[in-house]
Each structure stands twice: as structure tokens, then as C-alpha cells.
Design a protein around this motif. Structure first.
Motif, PDB file in Angstrom:
ATOM      1  N   LYS A 103       0.838  -1.198   0.000  1.00 37.80           N
ATOM      2  CA  LYS A 103       0.000   0.000   0.000  1.00 37.80           C
ATOM      3  C   LYS A 103       0.873   1.248   0.000  1.00 37.80           C
ATOM      4  CE  LYS A 103      -3.891  -2.413   2.169  1.00 37.80           C
ATOM      5  NZ  LYS A 103      -4.917  -2.412   1.116  1.00 37.80           N
ATOM      6  N   LYS A 143      -3.785   0.568   8.263  1.00 36.85           N
ATOM      7  CA  LYS A 143      -3.669  -0.496   7.256  1.00 36.85           C
ATOM      8  C   LYS A 143      -2.316  -1.181   7.327  1.00 36.85           C
ATOM      9  CE  LYS A 143      -6.619   1.632   3.791  1.00 36.85           C
ATOM     10  NZ  LYS A 143      -6.806   2.006   2.382  1.00 36.85           N
ATOM     11  N   VAL A 153      -7.240  -3.992   7.316  1.00 35.71           N
ATOM     12  CA  VAL A 153      -7.667  -2.603   7.448  1.00 35.71           C
ATOM     13  C   VAL A 153      -8.537  -2.446   8.682  1.00 35.71           C
ATOM     14  CG1 VAL A 153      -9.002  -0.737   6.372  1.00 35.71           C
ATOM     15  CG2 VAL A 153      -7.572  -2.230   4.961  1.00 35.71           C
ATOM     16  N   GLU A 185      -4.239   6.399   7.818  1.00 38.10           N
ATOM     17  CA  GLU A 185      -4.883   7.220   6.793  1.00 38.10           C
ATOM     18  C   GLU A 185      -6.025   8.029   7.356  1.00 38.10           C
ATOM     19  OE1 GLU A 185      -4.577   4.341   2.878  1.00 38.10           O
ATOM     20  OE2 GLU A 185      -6.489   5.302   3.344  1.00 38.10           O
ATOM     21  N   GLU A 186      -6.277   9.106   6.695  1.00 32.83           N
ATOM     22  CA  GLU A 186      -7.491   9.895   6.913  1.00 32.83           C
ATOM     23  C   GLU A 186      -8.687   9.026   6.513  1.00 32.83           C
ATOM     24  OE1 GLU A 186      -9.140  13.444   3.994  1.00 32.83           O
ATOM     25  OE2 GLU A 186      -7.331  12.364   3.484  1.00 32.83           O
ATOM     26  N   CYS A 187      -9.774   9.107   7.273  1.00 33.30           N
ATOM     27  CA  CYS A 187     -10.960   8.309   6.949  1.00 33.30           C
ATOM     28  C   CYS A 187     -11.843   9.073   5.967  1.00 33.30           C
ATOM     29  CB  CYS A 187     -11.730   7.992   8.224  1.00 33.30           C
ATOM     30  SG  CYS A 187     -13.049   6.809   7.950  1.00 33.30           S
ATOM     31  N   LEU A 188     -12.051   8.496   4.810  1.00 32.46           N
ATOM     32  CA  LEU A 188     -12.870   9.144   3.787  1.00 32.46           C
ATOM     33  C   LEU A 188     -14.334   8.783   3.993  1.00 32.46           C
ATOM     34  CD1 LEU A 188     -10.660   8.442   0.632  1.00 32.46           C
ATOM     35  CD2 LEU A 188     -10.740  10.526   2.014  1.00 32.46           C
ATOM     36  N   GLU A 192     -18.826   3.915  -1.595  1.00 32.44           N
ATOM     37  CA  GLU A 192     -17.708   3.180  -2.192  1.00 32.44           C
ATOM     38  C   GLU A 192     -18.122   2.565  -3.519  1.00 32.44           C
ATOM     39  OE1 GLU A 192     -16.160   0.986   1.555  1.00 32.44           O
ATOM     40  OE2 GLU A 192     -14.979   0.289  -0.144  1.00 32.44           O
ATOM     41  N   LYS A 214     -18.551  -5.067   1.855  1.00 36.24           N
ATOM     42  CA  LYS A 214     -17.369  -5.585   2.543  1.00 36.24           C
ATOM     43  C   LYS A 214     -17.656  -6.192   3.912  1.00 36.24           C
ATOM     44  CE  LYS A 214     -13.781  -4.664  -0.080  1.00 36.24           C
ATOM     45  NZ  LYS A 214     -13.226  -3.452  -0.621  1.00 36.24           N
ATOM     46  N   LEU A 282      -9.181   4.331  -2.532  1.00 35.14           N
ATOM     47  CA  LEU A 282      -8.972   3.627  -1.265  1.00 35.14           C
ATOM     48  C   LEU A 282      -7.867   2.597  -1.412  1.00 35.14           C
ATOM     49  CD1 LEU A 282     -12.686   2.861  -0.337  1.00 35.14           C
ATOM     50  CD2 LEU A 282     -11.195   4.536   0.784  1.00 35.14           C
ATOM     51  N   GLU A 283      -7.870   1.917  -2.538  1.00 37.14           N
ATOM     52  CA  GLU A 283      -6.884   0.850  -2.743  1.00 37.14           C
ATOM     53  C   GLU A 283      -6.859   0.465  -4.218  1.00 37.14           C
ATOM     54  OE1 GLU A 283      -7.889  -3.135  -1.670  1.00 37.14           O
ATOM     55  OE2 GLU A 283      -9.972  -2.893  -2.261  1.00 37.14           O
TER      56      GLU A 283
HETATM   57  P1  AMP Z   1      -8.839  -1.785   1.386  1.00 32.15           P
HETATM   58  O1  AMP Z   1      -8.378  -3.194   1.636  1.00 32.15           O
HETATM   59  O2  AMP Z   1      -7.773  -0.761   1.378  1.00 32.15           O
HETATM   60  O3  AMP Z   1      -9.851  -1.674   0.286  1.00 32.15           O
HETATM   61  O4  AMP Z   1      -9.769  -1.458   2.637  1.00 32.15           O
HETATM   62  C1  AMP Z   1     -10.871  -2.242   2.943  1.00 32.15           C
HETATM   63  C2  AMP Z   1     -12.056  -1.377   3.253  1.00 32.15           C
HETATM   64  O5  AMP Z   1     -11.758  -0.477   4.330  1.00 32.15           O
HETATM   65  C3  AMP Z   1     -12.467  -0.476   2.099  1.00 32.15           C
HETATM   66  O6  AMP Z   1     -13.268  -1.133   1.193  1.00 32.15           O
HETATM   67  C4  AMP Z   1     -13.186   0.616   2.842  1.00 32.15           C
HETATM   68  O7  AMP Z   1     -14.497   0.199   3.187  1.00 32.15           O
HETATM   69  C5  AMP Z   1     -12.393   0.754   4.101  1.00 32.15           C
HETATM   70  N1  AMP Z   1     -11.383   1.802   3.943  1.00 32.15           N
HETATM   71  C6  AMP Z   1     -10.112   1.666   3.525  1.00 32.15           C
HETATM   72  N2  AMP Z   1      -9.462   2.842   3.519  1.00 32.15           N
HETATM   73  C7  AMP Z   1     -10.332   3.749   3.941  1.00 32.15           C
HETATM   74  C8  AMP Z   1     -10.262   5.171   4.147  1.00 32.15           C
HETATM   75  N3  AMP Z   1      -9.144   5.869   3.941  1.00 32.15           N
HETATM   76  N4  AMP Z   1     -11.382   5.790   4.580  1.00 32.15           N
HETATM   77  C9  AMP Z   1     -12.521   5.095   4.814  1.00 32.15           C
HETATM   78  N5  AMP Z   1     -12.650   3.776   4.642  1.00 32.15           N
HETATM   79  C10 AMP Z   1     -11.578   3.099   4.213  1.00 32.15           C
END
Ligand code: AMP
Ligand code: GLY
Length: 424
Positions: A103, A143, A153, A185-188, A192, A214, A282-283
């Protein structure tokens, strides 16, 4: 042509089914596959990260194309090893796969490419990370840097929760090497969505958007999972928004990788938050999503193998993808204990001899077969997908299918695609 699909989940079952329908394909092989995939493909009992074994297998069966489903073999360099052996492959090499495998690398590429994403800091030391948390605005997102099967996460609402997550990653090593570095990370906030695109290194061709669920429980409660359901298309993600996302996310990222000498070929999957300030990443995943694939491929009219070959040949520029008008809804049936653990060996009732059901597509994820019976063999067990002229119709079909299947302790969400169905 013979096609070899690597992987063992619902995603691979959906790819195998599409491959068997291709006019270019004479035989489909899969390694390792599962009990459902074994009904359509010749399965080979090899681990998906046994690089030497898989290259030898591809050579032995004369595979004209190898399709790599999961992230682990991509990050382990399976595509590079196949190319070195002169075998065509769909999926990026190890360096490109680091977009998903690290990441921190993904953030670095996004920063260099000017792609919008959540603000972040990187830490390897618990004390420094904990000090950063003291000054953060909650919730914060923690993360694990590396691969953690969708479980690395943690969204922490207050100091203690954040401290516990940091301790698990950095002190106890709960995610192994993957968690020895963390991103805070900042929470967005927003909705999604997932936008997947085929890439041949230059050309980028979007797939229809999909909406993943998810969390394990209805209403988005409980821990994160690999994905509990999906629908496609996504009404809130218009074709114009898909184009905007391709131009502001996929294209600059592929170009930045190109500047670094990395030719990105395969699927580039952007997980996005649609925020008030526009879409933010986000990813990244470097492969088809699971369960997105089980909701996207039933709607694809075009020949998937032809498209994947075009990617492998760097020849995607002239391709278009034709989609069915119908909506698709996919409900995941998971085993008892998932996502913390997975009950294995429970008999699955209701499937026909081929592991399917009329009226729906049943993709096998974690299944095995003993004495002619299907049994559970993993966390996510089955993906039940249905098409319909409306989300209401697709949803009803999918849940009708689910209601005919049973196994001890089964879990599934009851609210998949409820939102677009209500909006209709
Ligand atoms: P990822 O594996 O990075 O996709 O993270 C898994 C889940 O965590 C995502 O699908 C989002 O629901 C949540 N998530 C990850 N990063 C963030 C973020 N910066 N802000 C809010 N939710 C996040
Ligand atoms: N459904 C999310 C993923 O495939 O990672």
C-alpha cells in the motif's frame, strides 16, 4: 487453444465458465480449482504460489493463455516466470503487482501521478505511530502495508481501538510481514465503488462498475470480509463518471508505472470512495475482484478470452466490450465463523449434481467433494448470481437461489442490492 486459470475461488469459477463459452477455447484447466470448477475444467492440485510447478504445468498442457486470478501468485512473480518460459499470461508482473502488494508503493505512485487518495503517514515503529494517533482526528484508518486477504484494514473510532490495532500489527505481528509497516490514513466519507479496467500496458478499457459489500452483517455492520455480495451496474456511477475515473486514476497510474519501466497488463481495479470532493482511491487491486467478477461477467456478452489475449498481446486498442442490459446481483454464502475462522466439512444441500441450480449461476468458492457430496472448504463457500431486467428481479432470483441451498451455520447478507432495488 487451452486456457489455464490459476486460483480456487468464485472469481476463478466465473472466469472458467466464461472461458468454456469462448469459441477460441478447446479445453479449460485450473490450478488448484474447487469442486464446482472441476465440473467445467480439468483441475490440477497445485498451490497457486507454486511458481515452478505452475510454469511446468502450463508448458506440459501447452497452455495458449494463463489467467492469474488471485493476488498472491501475481505478487510472487508468476506472470514474470511464465513470460520467461515463453507462455502468454493475463496479469501483471511482480513489480506492477506491488500496487496491491504494498500500500506504501501504491501511495507513492499515486503521489507521483497526482491521483486523489486519502492523506496518510507510514510507520514501522509502534511509539511513533502511537504518537501520531494522539494528534489525529478520529476515526482513523490503520492499514497493514502488505497483503492481508482483505483483513488488514482497521477503522478505529477512538484512541484505544487505534492503539490495539497498532499493537497487533507492529508488536504482535498479527499480519506477519505484511503488517510490519502500517499506513495511518485519513478516513474518507462517501459511497464506495469498484471500477475495474482491462489494460494492455497502454490502452485502458473499463469494465462495468460494481458495488461490493465488505462487512459481514446487514447494514454494513461487523468486521470486513473479502466481500459478501455485489451488484452491477451501479446507478450512481454513470458512464461519464467511469470515464472521469479512468482519466484521473487508471490512466495516470499506468503512465506513472510506464515511466518506471513497468508495463502494466491485466486488470487494474480501483477501489474508490465517492467523496464531496470527487472520487478518491482507497486501494488498488491488480486482478479481478471477488465477488465483483461474479456480478460483472454474467453481464458480459463479449468473449472474455479474446479480450484477455488482446491484453497479453498489447493489442487492446481496437477492442470494445458488449454488455447485456440486465442487472446482476450476487449473494455470497459464507461458512460459520467467517471472517474470523471458517468451518470446513459441512455438507451443502440443495445443489444439483453439477453443483448448480436452474435460474441462477452458482459459482463455487470454498467447496470440496467427498463421496459425491459437496462440502464446505473455506470462508466464502458459494456465490449465487442472477440476472434480471431490474435490480428487484435480479435480487429476487438470487435470493430464491440462496433459499434453496443450505449448510450448517451458513451466513449471508439479506440486504445485497436492496438500495438500487428500492430506488427503482
Ligand atoms: P482496502 O483493503 O484498502 O480496500 O480497505 C478495505 C475497506 O476499508 C475499504 O473497502 C473501505 O471500506 C475501508 N477503507 C479503507 N481505507 C479507507 C479510508 N481511507 N477511509 C474510509 N474507509 C476506508
Ligand atoms: N472484493 C474486493 C476484492 O476483490 O478485493
Amino acid at each position: 487453444m487451452r486456457v489455464l486459470v490459476i486460483g480456487a475461488g468464485g472469481r476463478e469459477h466465473a472466469i472458467v465458465k466464461k472461458a468454456t463459452a469462448s469459441s477460441l477455447v478447446s479445453e479449460v484447466h485450473c490450478a488448484p480449482g474447487n469442486a464446482g470448477i472441476a465440473r467445467q475444467a480439468v483441475c490440477h492440485p497445485l498451490s497457486d504460489t507454486d511458481i515452478d510447478g505452475l510454469v511446468a504445468l502450463a508448458g506440459r498442457i501447452g497452455a495458449g493463455l494463463v489467467v492469474i486470478g488471485p493476488e498472491a501468485p501475481l505478487c510472487a512473480g508468476l506472470a514474470d516466470a511464465l513470460l520467461a518460459a515463453g507462455i502468454k499470461v493475463f496479469g501483471p508482473g511482480r513489480e506492477g503487482a506491488m500496487l496491491e502488494g504494498s500500500k506504501a508503493f501504491a501511495k507513492e505512485v499515486m503521489d507521483a501521478a497526482g491521483v486523489a487518495t486519502a492523506g496518510y503517514s507510514r510507520f514501522t515503529e509502534y511509539a511513533a505511530a502511537a504518537a501520531h494517533i494522539e494528534e489525529s482526528i478520529f476515526p482513523v484508518v490503520i492499514k497493514a502495508n502488505g497483503l492481508a486477504a482483505g483483513k488488514g484494514v482497521i477503522i478505529a473510532r477512538e484512541n484505544r481501538e487505534a492503539g490495539d490495532a497498532l499493537e497487533r500489527c507492529l508488536v504482535e505481528g498479527a499480519f506477519g510481514e505484511a503488517g510490519l509497516e502500517v499506513l495511518i490514513e485519513e478516513c474518507l466519507v462517501g459511497h464506495e465503488c469498484s471500477v475495474l479496467a482491462l489494460c494492455d500496458g497502454g490502452t485502458i478499457l473499463p469494465l462495468e462498475p460494481a458495488q461490493d459489500y465488505k462487512r459481514i452483517f446487514d447494514g454494513d455492520h461487523g468486521p470486513n470480509t473479502g466481500g459478501m455480495g455485489c451488484y452491477s451496474p451501479v446507478p450512481r456511477v454513470s458512464p461519464a463518471l467511469v470515464d472521469e475515473i479512468i482519466e484521473t486514476v487508471h490512466r495516470p497510474v499506468v503512465a506513472e508505472l510506464g515511466r518506471r519501466g513497468i508495463d502494466f497488463q491485466g486488470v487494474l481495479y480501483a477501489g474508490l470512495m465517492l467523496t464531496d470532493q470527487g472520487p478518491k482511491v482507497l486501494e488498488f487491486n491488480v486482478r479481478f475482484g471477488d465477488p465483483e467478477t461474479e456480478a460483472i461477467l454474467p453481464r458480459m456478452e463479449s468473449d472474455l478470452v479474446e479480450l484477455m489475449l488482446a491484453c497479453a498481446d498489447g493489442d487492446l486498442a481496437g477492442s470494445r466490450i458488449k454488455w447485456r442490459e440486465e442487472r446482476c446481483v450476487t449473494v455470497i454464502m459464507a461458512s460459520a465463523g467467517y471472517p474470523l475462522s471458517a468451518s470446513k466439512g459441512d455438507e451443502i444441500a440443495g445443489l444439483d449434481l453439477d453443483g448448480g441450480l436452474p435460474g441462477v449461476e452458482v459459482y463455487h468458492a470454498g467447496t470440496a467433494e467427498t463421496d459425491g457430496k459437496f462440502i464446505t472448504a473455506g470462508g466464502r463457500v458459494l456465490a449465487v448470481s442472477a440476472l434480471g431486467r431490474s435490480f428487484q428481479e435480479a435480487r429476487k432470483q438470487a435470493y430464491d437461489g440462496v433459499s434453496r441451498i443450505s449448510f450448517a451455520g451458513m451466513q449471508f447478507r439479506r440486504d445485497i442490492a436492496a438500495e438500487p432495488a428500492e430506488a427503482e
